[in-house]
Design a protein around this motif. Structure first.
Motif, PDB file in Angstrom:
ATOM      1  N   VAL A 141       0.841  -1.200   0.000  1.00 36.90           N
ATOM      2  CA  VAL A 141       0.000   0.000   0.000  1.00 36.90           C
ATOM      3  C   VAL A 141       0.876   1.248   0.000  1.00 36.90           C
ATOM      4  N   ASN A 142       0.731   2.050  -1.046  1.00 39.44           N
ATOM      5  CA  ASN A 142       1.478   3.308  -1.219  1.00 39.44           C
ATOM      6  C   ASN A 142       2.985   3.138  -1.055  1.00 39.44           C
ATOM      7  N   GLY A 143       3.483   1.948  -1.433  1.00 37.34           N
ATOM      8  CA  GLY A 143       4.916   1.698  -1.399  1.00 37.34           C
ATOM      9  C   GLY A 143       5.505   1.571  -0.012  1.00 37.34           C
ATOM     10  N   LYS A 144       4.651   1.521   1.025  1.00 37.28           N
ATOM     11  CA  LYS A 144       5.157   1.555   2.404  1.00 37.28           C
ATOM     12  C   LYS A 144       4.843   0.303   3.209  1.00 37.28           C
ATOM     13  N   THR A 145       3.620  -0.176   3.115  1.00 40.05           N
ATOM     14  CA  THR A 145       3.162  -1.259   3.991  1.00 40.05           C
ATOM     15  C   THR A 145       2.860  -2.502   3.168  1.00 40.05           C
ATOM     16  N   GLU A 146       3.460  -3.642   3.550  1.00 35.42           N
ATOM     17  CA  GLU A 146       3.225  -4.880   2.808  1.00 35.42           C
ATOM     18  C   GLU A 146       2.528  -5.904   3.674  1.00 35.42           C
ATOM     19  N   MET A 147       1.772  -6.780   3.016  1.00 30.77           N
ATOM     20  CA  MET A 147       1.062  -7.851   3.726  1.00 30.77           C
ATOM     21  C   MET A 147       0.710  -8.947   2.728  1.00 30.77           C
ATOM     22  N   ILE A 148       0.303 -10.104   3.238  1.00 31.04           N
ATOM     23  CA  ILE A 148      -0.209 -11.166   2.367  1.00 31.04           C
ATOM     24  C   ILE A 148      -1.435 -10.616   1.640  1.00 31.04           C
TER      25      ILE A 148
END
Length: 275
Positions: A141-148
């Motif tokens: 999300v917006n290059g900042k937060t990653e998740m499955i």
């Protein structure tokens, strides 16, 4: 004889008394208190995910949700469905971008939308976020937060935490040439030295019948499938996309956004239809 009856009565009374005491003791021991009841209820209640509260305006930058996926990955269809649900629920507040990586292609089914440039983009994220390895499905999300990519709670939380603040949105204009080339003029002033303009040609949706691999026999649907990426380092310029033979402009959009080359953060996003 009377003493015998007294003894029997006394024994009976004692047995009944012990039985009642035992019932009370064990009954209280296994009855959870009100605090425990609330904790148990909280554990079994479904998590409620709230939608984004910001109101999108023409001067607001929508949140970019990038999904790294593959038709060769059995875990990916649920993520493809989830980002479609997110796009439907958050509407103009987000732009979903689906990148089909190519490292699954050697395992039985070649994804028709896969490209090595998408795998390379994901690996850059992996290095920046200090991940041990890249994987699918992965959402960023917006290059900042990653998740499955199939984790609804994490995805909705990350979207909701992004602020839809007013900002200078990049200007883009498209020109179609003989249905073979698409020219994109863009303008974003001023572009900082650590920023770049990202321009992407995006197919709105597609359905594929998979005939081999982990999803053999499945009919898969995707939204906002990235067809090509152009990276620009100037604040104003022109980019060009080669178009597929079956191109129909109604099925495509162009997405532009600004990405920091060091922090990878994304801002000032915009999408437009093709003229």
């Amino acid at each position: 004889m009377i003493n015998k009856h007294k003894r029997i009565f006394t024994y009976t009374f004692i047995i009944i008394a012990f039985a009642l005491a035992g019932t009370l003791i064990f009954g209280f021991a296994f009855e959870p208190n009100q605090s425990a009841k609330r904790e148990l209820k909280a554990i079994h209640e479904p998590i409620k995910v709230q939608s984004i509260k910001q109101t999108f305006t023409k001067n607001s930058s929508p949140t970019i949700v990038e999904l790294f996926t593959s038709q060769g990955c059995s875990s990916c269809p649920s993520a493809d469905q989830l980002v479609a649900l997110a796009q439907n629920e958050f509407e103009e507040n987000i732009i979903v971008l689906s990148y089909h990586v190519d490292y699954w292609d050697r395992l039985g089914w070649k994804d028709p939308f896969s490209k090595s440039i998408y795998s390379s983009r994901q690996r850059k994220y992996g290095e920046h976020l200090k991940l041990r390895t890249v994987y699918t499905p992965q959402a960023i999300v917006n290059g900042k937060t990653e998740m499955i990519g199939s984790n609804k709670t994490a995805l909705w939380k990350a979207i909701n935490e992004e602020e839809s603040s007013d900002s200078h949105i990049i200007e883009i204009e498209t020109t179609l040439k003989n249905n073979q080339f698409l020219s994109v003029d863009y303008n974003y002033m001023p572009l900082k030295s650590d920023e770049q303009v990202m321009l992407e040609l995006v197919l709105k949706n597609a359905t594929t019948q998979v005939k081999r691999g982990e999803n053999n026999g499945a009919t898969l649907t995707h939204i906002n499938i990235v067809q090509d990426i152009v990276e620009m380092n100037e604040s104003k310029g022109k980019a060009s996309f080669n178009l597929p033979a079956n191109f129909e402009k109604e099925n495509y959009i162009v997405v532009a956004f600004i990405q920091n080359k060091e922090s990878f953060e994304i801002s000032n996003a915009k999408k437009i239809s093709i003229n």
